[in-house]
Design a protein around this motif. Structure first.
Motif, PDB file in Angstrom:
ATOM      1  N   UNK A  86       0.831  -1.201   0.000  1.00 31.76           N
ATOM      2  CA  UNK A  86       0.000   0.000   0.000  1.00 31.76           C
ATOM      3  C   UNK A  86       0.867   1.253   0.000  1.00 31.76           C
ATOM      4  N   UNK A  87       0.238   2.321  -0.391  1.00 34.47           N
ATOM      5  CA  UNK A  87       0.876   3.630  -0.295  1.00 34.47           C
ATOM      6  C   UNK A  87      -0.122   4.557   0.357  1.00 34.47           C
ATOM      7  N   UNK A  88       0.368   5.435   1.197  1.00 32.34           N
ATOM      8  CA  UNK A  88      -0.527   6.393   1.839  1.00 32.34           C
ATOM      9  C   UNK A  88       0.239   7.689   2.020  1.00 32.34           C
ATOM     10  N   UNK A  89      -0.049   8.631   1.157  1.00 37.24           N
ATOM     11  CA  UNK A  89       0.772   9.844   1.178  1.00 37.24           C
ATOM     12  C   UNK A  89       0.499  10.715   2.403  1.00 37.24           C
ATOM     13  N   UNK A  90      -0.661  10.481   3.022  1.00 36.78           N
ATOM     14  CA  UNK A  90      -0.943  11.210   4.249  1.00 36.78           C
ATOM     15  C   UNK A  90       0.011  10.750   5.360  1.00 36.78           C
ATOM     16  N   UNK A  91       0.216   9.449   5.440  1.00 35.69           N
ATOM     17  CA  UNK A  91       1.181   8.930   6.419  1.00 35.69           C
ATOM     18  C   UNK A  91       2.578   9.439   6.092  1.00 35.69           C
ATOM     19  N   UNK A  92       2.917   9.400   4.830  1.00 39.87           N
ATOM     20  CA  UNK A  92       4.253   9.853   4.420  1.00 39.87           C
ATOM     21  C   UNK A  92       4.461  11.314   4.827  1.00 39.87           C
ATOM     22  N   UNK A 151      21.449   7.702  10.296  1.00 40.40           N
ATOM     23  CA  UNK A 151      22.377   6.769   9.661  1.00 40.40           C
ATOM     24  C   UNK A 151      23.808   7.292   9.738  1.00 40.40           C
ATOM     25  N   UNK A 152      23.957   8.540  10.199  1.00 43.87           N
ATOM     26  CA  UNK A 152      25.305   9.092  10.346  1.00 43.87           C
ATOM     27  C   UNK A 152      25.921   8.686  11.670  1.00 43.87           C
ATOM     28  N   UNK A 153      25.228   8.963  12.761  1.00 47.31           N
ATOM     29  CA  UNK A 153      25.821   8.756  14.096  1.00 47.31           C
ATOM     30  C   UNK A 153      25.078   7.701  14.911  1.00 47.31           C
ATOM     31  N   UNK A 154      24.119   7.015  14.284  1.00 46.98           N
ATOM     32  CA  UNK A 154      23.405   5.941  14.971  1.00 46.98           C
ATOM     33  C   UNK A 154      22.468   6.435  16.065  1.00 46.98           C
ATOM     34  N   UNK A 155      22.337   7.750  16.169  1.00 46.66           N
ATOM     35  CA  UNK A 155      21.426   8.271  17.193  1.00 46.66           C
ATOM     36  C   UNK A 155      20.005   7.788  16.948  1.00 46.66           C
ATOM     37  N   UNK A 156      19.309   7.487  18.024  1.00 45.57           N
ATOM     38  CA  UNK A 156      17.931   7.014  17.921  1.00 45.57           C
ATOM     39  C   UNK A 156      17.016   7.932  18.720  1.00 45.57           C
ATOM     40  N   UNK A 157      16.010   8.442  18.062  1.00 41.25           N
ATOM     41  CA  UNK A 157      15.018   9.279  18.736  1.00 41.25           C
ATOM     42  C   UNK A 157      13.682   8.552  18.725  1.00 41.25           C
ATOM     43  N   UNK A 158      13.041   8.514  19.875  1.00 41.68           N
ATOM     44  CA  UNK A 158      11.748   7.848  19.954  1.00 41.68           C
ATOM     45  C   UNK A 158      10.635   8.860  19.757  1.00 41.68           C
ATOM     46  N   UNK A 159       9.568   8.408  19.142  1.00 47.27           N
ATOM     47  CA  UNK A 159       8.424   9.307  18.997  1.00 47.27           C
ATOM     48  C   UNK A 159       7.121   8.518  18.975  1.00 47.27           C
ATOM     49  N   UNK A 160       6.052   9.242  19.243  1.00 46.64           N
ATOM     50  CA  UNK A 160       4.720   8.679  19.104  1.00 46.64           C
ATOM     51  C   UNK A 160       3.908   9.669  18.304  1.00 46.64           C
ATOM     52  N   UNK A 161       3.039   9.149  17.442  1.00 49.29           N
ATOM     53  CA  UNK A 161       2.188  10.030  16.665  1.00 49.29           C
ATOM     54  C   UNK A 161       0.851   9.323  16.437  1.00 49.29           C
ATOM     55  N   UNK A 162      -0.125   9.721  17.211  1.00 49.91           N
ATOM     56  CA  UNK A 162      -1.390   8.980  17.161  1.00 49.91           C
ATOM     57  C   UNK A 162      -2.139   9.209  15.862  1.00 49.91           C
ATOM     58  N   UNK A 163      -1.806  10.287  15.174  1.00 48.29           N
ATOM     59  CA  UNK A 163      -2.424  10.526  13.869  1.00 48.29           C
ATOM     60  C   UNK A 163      -1.951   9.464  12.867  1.00 48.29           C
ATOM     61  N   UNK A 164      -0.647   9.187  12.913  1.00 46.43           N
ATOM     62  CA  UNK A 164      -0.123   8.118  12.057  1.00 46.43           C
ATOM     63  C   UNK A 164      -0.742   6.780  12.445  1.00 46.43           C
ATOM     64  N   UNK A 165      -0.823   6.532  13.717  1.00 45.95           N
ATOM     65  CA  UNK A 165      -1.392   5.271  14.191  1.00 45.95           C
ATOM     66  C   UNK A 165      -2.836   5.118  13.687  1.00 45.95           C
ATOM     67  N   UNK A 166      -3.554   6.215  13.729  1.00 48.41           N
ATOM     68  CA  UNK A 166      -4.942   6.175  13.286  1.00 48.41           C
ATOM     69  C   UNK A 166      -5.013   5.850  11.790  1.00 48.41           C
TER      70      UNK A 166
END
Ligand SMILES: [Mn+2]
Ligand SMILES: [Mn+2]
Ligand SMILES: [Zn+2]
Ligand SMILES: [Zn+2]
Lengths: 144, 144
Positions: free
Chosen positions: A108-114, B100-115
């Motif tokens: 699938x593709x979803x440009x809103x997610x992108x 991909x440069x320094x391997x740093x990892x940032x955590x995030x949550x985005x309920x809009x994406x989840x939805x």
DNA sequence: ATTGAAATTGATAAACTGTCTCAAAATTAT
DNA sequence: ATAATTTTGAGACAGTTTATCAATTTCAAT
């Protein structure tokens, strides 16, 4: 066969030319097999091609599929235990829904997610180069 | 040390109780080390703990980190070539931005994406159980 | 068409990550 | 304390992918 996959063949040749690599019988064979399948593993292709070409080495298949990745024709995915090589030459980028019951894979593709991904990245000062989104669950058939 | 990570210790004990498993010195040690680190690999922990406990086996660490996954304290991630064990006991579910440069990892949550993920899944008849979203790119520092 | 430098191949060894085996040790219930 | 059960540590083992290297193939320049 001369009429099919011409575009992909051209793309490969262009990559080969730019990197002083050579066009071999094996590379043509593997490209053709690759474009005929979706999400194939190196081993699966090895066994498949062994029927007509018993001496094609597994290492050559791995090397060639990785070459396709470099050339932008393929993309390595890590669904199961073995790497699956995904055709991204004619389709563009896409993500996946994976059924844990029957292994079915839906693209699938979803440009809103992108778009939201970009937003998240920007908020953290990142510039996204690639991403991977995989949704695991059960398909209609497997839920019953 | 008796005051720290009490909640996680309780969660582990509850899981052990439910599955007739035993609380061992190693499990306490590995839990404590695990909660002190983010996105750690079994090998990294092995070398780290070897300084104080030279006879703690690598297999035990793998087994125990997998146990933490079963208990819901940890989650296995497949960023690099080795599995990283992610602490999800106090934080809930989250996704990752990876430099991909320094391997740093940032955590995030985005309920809009989840939805939107749910929406995509529904549209294809899928019921999502888990998902994986990883954004790869360059952090501010590495872009310059 | 021949030549020759450079790239590629196939067979297999090796690397790498993670799991399995099993005797000895530790834990927990009685 | 005793005994049943689980766990541990060491190393063997397994699955996947890459490295090695002599032989072969490609391809550009005669
Ligand atoms: Mn795909
Ligand atoms: Mn995390
Ligand atoms: Zn299914
Ligand atoms: Zn960075």
């Amino acid at each position: 066969m001369a009429t099919k996959h011409v575009k992909e063949m051209e793309a490969l040749k262009e990559h080969l030319g730019k990197h002083q690599l050579k066009l071999t019988r094996q590379r043509e064979l593997i490209l053709s097999a690759f474009l005929r399948q979706e999400h194939i593993t190196a081993e699966a292709m090895y066994h498949q091609l062994a029927k007509s070409d018993p001496h094609l080495g597994l290492a050559t298949i791995y090397r060639t599929l990785n070459l396709f990745c470099d050339a932008g024709l393929a993309q390595a995915r890590h669904f199961g235990s073995q790497t699956k090589y995904d055709n991204v030459s004619h389709k563009g980028h896409h993500d996946h829904l994976i059924c844990t019951g029957c292994e079915k894979i839906v693209e699938f593709e979803n440009e809103e997610i992108e778009r939201l991904q970009e937003e998240v990245a920007t908020r953290h000062g990142f510039t996204i180069k690639t991403h991977r989104l995989e949704l695991y669950g059960l398909c209609t058939r497997c839920r019953d």
